[in-house]
Design an enzyme around this catalytic site. Structure first.
Site, PDB file in Angstrom:
ATOM      1  N   CYS A 160       0.999  -1.185   0.021  1.00 41.70           N
ATOM      2  CA  CYS A 160       0.026  -0.269  -0.158  1.00 41.70           C
ATOM      3  C   CYS A 160       0.886   1.160   0.093  1.00 41.70           C
ATOM      4  CB  CYS A 160      -1.040  -0.239   1.103  1.00 41.70           C
ATOM      5  SG  CYS A 160      -2.109  -1.525   1.171  1.00 41.70           S
ATOM      6  N   HIS A 288      -2.980   7.966   6.542  1.00 45.75           N
ATOM      7  CA  HIS A 288      -3.177   6.598   5.823  1.00 45.75           C
ATOM      8  C   HIS A 288      -4.600   6.316   6.143  1.00 45.75           C
ATOM      9  CE1 HIS A 288      -2.082   2.867   4.127  1.00 45.75           C
ATOM     10  NE2 HIS A 288      -2.036   2.191   5.147  1.00 45.75           N
ATOM     11  N   HIS A 321     -10.096   1.790   0.533  1.00 50.89           N
ATOM     12  CA  HIS A 321      -8.566   1.724   0.679  1.00 50.89           C
ATOM     13  C   HIS A 321      -8.118   1.116  -0.894  1.00 50.89           C
ATOM     14  CE1 HIS A 321      -4.447   1.226   1.186  1.00 50.89           C
ATOM     15  NE2 HIS A 321      -4.490   0.218   2.288  1.00 50.89           N
TER      16      HIS A 321
END
Lengths: 393, 264
Positions: A160, A288, A321
Site C-alpha cells: 500500500c 493513511h 482503501h
C-alpha cells in the site's frame, strides 16, 4: 522552495468518487462517500462488506488488452488533459526522455483469477496466456506501448505504499538527469485476491469503513488509477510541487505496524529533512487512516505528537482503501485540496480517537493550504510520506 | 554517470548454496552445471519461527541478501527485484480462490505482497532504511540496478541490490516461464575507501541493449531461463581482472550501460 522540488505539471484520478479532478473536488467538498454495498461477484457470492467500485467501467470502450486495470488506466489518460499533456511532453522531450514509474499491489491478477477458474487441463486457457496479464510489470508494459513512453519503465510493488514511493523514484530520475519528464501512476483494481485476503485477516468491516472512529472495524477495499506528470520546476514554474518523499522501513512485522510508529515517524522526518521545512509549515496531512484497529490508533498518536497543529483527515471512507493506488490517489486528492482551498473530511468517522480528535476533520473545511503531507504505509513495514506544495494560482 | 563499488556478493542457485561455492565451481571448468530446479537457501539469519513461516521464494532472496551484507553491514537501503514474485504462493492462492475463496490462508495472503522478502530482510537486519520491491519484467534487472545505483550515488550508506526469481509453479508458468531458482545480491558502496572492490560505472543511454550471454557457456541455461540470472555476465565481469562493458534494457528506447572494472 528546496532544490529537490519537482513540478507536478498535470494530474488526474479515477476512483469510486468519480472520474477526473472536478468529480473528486466536488465529492470531497460535499463530504460524499463513493462506497457501495459489495456487488463484486467474480469469485461467487459477494462478501458482506462495502467497496469503492469505479462506476461504469464495464461500459467503457475495451482497450486492446482488456482488463479492469487497463480500463482504469485508459480512462485516466482521457481525463483532465493528462493524455494530451503527456503526448505534448513526449513530442517536446523525445519518447526516450520520458520515464514511467507505476505503483501497484496486484496489477492484472483479476485475469489470473479468471484463468484459474477455467484451467484447461491444468494450463491457462488459450485466451488468457498473454504474459502481461500475469506478472506485475504487465500494466506498465501495456501503458508504455499505449502512450509511446520509451524511457526507463519501472513497477514498484511494496503493497500500500507502492505509488507514493513511485513519486520518490520519479523525482530521483528527474534530478539525476535520466529523464525530462516522468509519468507516475498508481493503479489497483478490485479483485478476489485482496477482498478475500483481507477478509481472511479479519480486516474488512461489514459496514462502510470508519477511519479513526472508536467503533471502527476494518477496511473497505476500493479501486483507483491516479496519474501525475512530473517535470523540472523550470519547465512548469506555476505547477504544484512535490517537495519530498520520505521513506523508511518498520523492521518490525510483515503485516502489523510498529506499535510506536517508529517507521512512520522516520518517513515523516526524512520528508521534512529533504524539504528542509518544520512540521508547522504544513497546513494539512492526508492520513493513511485505513480504519484498521491497529493502524489508526498508532497513526493518531504519531500525528498528535509530531504534527499537533496540522489539520488532518483520512479520505479512505470516501474512496475505500485502494491499496497500491492509494499513494498516488491521495497525492492527487491532497493537490486538489490545496488547489480548491478545501481540506477533505474523514467520511465515516463519528466519534474519533481522542488523541487526534482536536485536529481530525470529520467534515470538509475551507482553509488556505500551502503545504501538505500524505502518508502511505504498507505490509512489509514499507512507509512513505509525500510533502507537497500548492501551485501558483 | 553513476559510480559504485561492489562491496559484497551473494548467490544461491541449484547445487550452489552460496557465492564462494559458485566462485569455486566457476573456476573448475571440469564441473557441469548442477542439475535440478531448486536451490537450498539456508536463510540462516531469519529467526527460527520466521524461517519456518517464510516461503521458499522469500528465503531465496533473504539468503543472498544476508550473504552480501556480512561484516555488520545490515542496516542499509535495499532494492529487491523479482520478475514473477512468489509464483508458488500465488499459484496456491489462485487455486484456493477458484474453488473455495473463503478458505484463503491469511499467512499465505500476508506473504503474497511482492515486498515480503524486503520486509523479512529489514526485520532480520533491524534496518529502518528504505527498501523497495520492483517487478520490471523478464528484462528487469537493468531497472533494478539503475535504482540501486541512484541510491548508492546519493552517497549515504551502501545499497543492497537483490535480484531473485524462483522456479515457476502451476499454470502461471505457461505465461511466466522460469526454469529454476536463481538469486544474486550485490552490495554497492562508495567509490572511495574501497579500492580493492570491483568498480561499476553506469550510464543511461538511448538505444537497444545487446543481450550478451555469459562468457562461460555452462551458465547459459540459467541466464536464459531465469530473469534474475541476467546479471550473471556482470558477476563474471566482477570476478575477472580487467575492464568489460555490459548493456541492460530499461525501456523500449533506453538502456543501462555498465562498465565494470575488476582488480587483479
Amino acid at each position: 522552495m528546496p532544490e529537490s522540488a519537482v513540478a507536478i505539471a498535470s494530474y488526474t484520478a479515477v476512483s469510486a468518487l468519480g472520474s477526473g479532478n472536478a468529480a473528486h473536488r466536488d465529492a470531497l467538498r460535499a463530504g460524499r462517500s463513493g462506497l457501495i454495498a459489495n456487488d463484486y461477484t467474480a469469485a461467487g457470492v459477494p462478501l458482506p462488506c462495502w467497496i469503492g467500485r469505479v462506476a461504469g467501467l464495464e461500459d467503457d470502450l475495451p482497450p486492446d488488452v482488456d482488463t479492469r486495470l487497463h480500463r482504469l488506466l485508459a480512462r485516466a489518460l482521457r481525463q483532465d488533459q493528462l493524455g494530451e499533456d503527456l503526448a505534448r511532453t513526449l513530442a517536446d522531450c523525445g519518447a526516450a526522455r520520458v520515464a514511467l514509474v507505476l505503483g501497484t499491489s496486484t496489477a492484472n491478477i483479476e485475469q489470473s483469477e479468471q484463468a484459474y477458474r477455467r484451467l484447461d487441463d491444468g494450463h491457462l486457457p488459450a485466451d488468457l496466456r498473454d504474459p502481461r496479464l500475469h506478472h506485475l510489470h504487465g500494466p506498465a508494459e501495456w501503458l508504455s506501448a499505449q502512450t509511446g513512453i520509451a524511457g526507463p519503465t519501472f513497477t514498484i510493488s511494496t503493497a500500500c505504499s507502492a505509488s507514493a514511493k513511485a513519486f520518490g523514484l520519479g523525482a530521483r530520475l528527474l534530478r539525476a538527469g535520466i529523464a525530462d519528464a516522468v509519468l507516475v501512476v498508481g493503479a489497483d483494481s478490485l479483485c478476489a485476491s485482496t477482498l478475500h485476503g483481507f477478509n481472511s485477516l479479519e480486516l474488512v468491516d461489514a459496514s462502510p469503513c470508519r477511519p479513526f472512529d472508536l467503533q471502527r472495524a476494518g477496511l473497505s477495499i476500493g479501486e483507483a488509477a491516479a496519474m501525475a506528470l512530473l517535470r523540472h520546476v523550470d519547465d512548469a514554474p506555476l505547477a504544484a510541487r512535490l517537495l519530498a518523499c520520505g521513506e523508511s522501513s518498520d523492521a518490525y512485522h510483515l503485516s502489523a505496524p510498529h506499535p510506536q510508529g517508529i517507521g512512520a515517524e522516520k518517513a515523516l522526518r526524512a520528508a521534512l529533512r529533504e524539504c528542509d521545512l518544520p512540521p508547522d509549515a504544513f497546513d494539512y496531512v492526508n492520513l493513511h487512516g485505513t480504519a484498521s484497529r491497529q493502524n489508526d490508533v498508532i497513526e493518531a498518536a504519531l500525528i498528535a505528537r509530531l504534527l499537533p497543529r496540522v489539520l488532518a483527515s483520512s479520505t479512505k471512507g470516501a474512496t475505500g482503501h485502494t491499496l497500491g493506488a492509494a499513494g498516488a490517489l491521495e497525492a492527487v486528492i491532497t493537490l486538489l485540496a490545496m488547489d480548491s482551498g478545501c481540506a477533505p473530511g474523514t467520511t465515516g468517522c463519528i466519534a474519533p480517537e481522542p488523541a487526534i480528535a482536536a485536529q481530525l476533520l470529520r467534515s470538509p473545511r475551507s482553509a488556505t493550504l500551502r503545504h501538505a503531507l500524505s502518508f502511505s504505509f504498507g505490509f512489509g513495514g514499507s512507509n512513505a510520506c509525500l510533502a507537497l506544495a500548492c501551485g501558483a494560482s | 554517470m553513476f559510480v559504485a563499488r561492489v562491496l559484497g556478493f551473494g548467490l544461491c542457485a541449484p547445487g550452489l548454496r552460496d557465492f564462494p561455492t559458485f566462485v569455486r565451481w566457476l573456476r573448475d571448468a571440469s564441473q557441469l552445471l548442477p542439475a535440478g530446479r531448486s536451490a537450498q537457501p539456508s536463510a540462516a539469519g531469519l529467526a527460527p519461527t520466521e524461517r519456518r513461516r517464510a516461503p521458499h521464494a522469500v528465503r531465496l532472496a533473504v539468503d543472498v541478501a544476508s550473504q552480501a551484507t556480512t561484516n555488520g553491514r545490515g542496516a542499509v537501503g535495499a532494492v529487491f527485484c523479482s520478475a514473477f514474485g512468489d509464483m508458488a504462493n500465488t499459484d496456491v492462492i489462485l487455486t484456493t480462490l477458484a474453488h473455495a475463496p473463503l478458505e484463503i490462508s491469511p499467512i499465505r495472503f500476508t506473504h503474497s505482497v511482492h515486498n515480503a522478502a524486503a520486509g523479512h530482510w529489514s526485520i532480520m537486519a533491524v534496518s529502518h532504511a528504505p527498501t523497495t520491491a520492483l517487478a520490471c519484467g523478464r528484462e528487469g534487472v537493468g531497472a533494478a540496478m539503475l535504482t540501486a545505483l541512484l541510491e548508492a550515488d546519493r552517497g549515504h550508506e551502501p545499497q543492497l541490490l537483490v535480484c531473485s526469481d524462483a522456479a515457476d509453479a502451476g499454470a502461471l508458468g505457461d505465461a511466466a516461464c522460469c526454469d529454476s531458482d536463481f538469486a544474486v545480491a550485490l552490495l554497492l558502496g562508495a567509490e572511495h575507501g574501497n579500492p580493492g572492490a570491483p568498480l561499476l560505472r553506469g550510464a543511461v543511454r538511448m538505444g537497444q541493449a545487446q543481450a550478451a550471454p555469459p562468457r562461460d557457456a555452462r551458465l547459459r541455461p540459467w541466464w536464459e531461463g531465469n530473469p534474475a540470472a541476467r546479471l550473471l555476465p556482470l558477476i563474471e565481469g566482477c570476478l575477472q581482472a580487467g575492464q568489460q562493458g555490459f548493456t541492460l534494457p530499461l525501456g523500449s528506447g533506453t538502456l543501462l550501460a555498465i562498465d565494470c572494472e575488476a582488480p587483479n
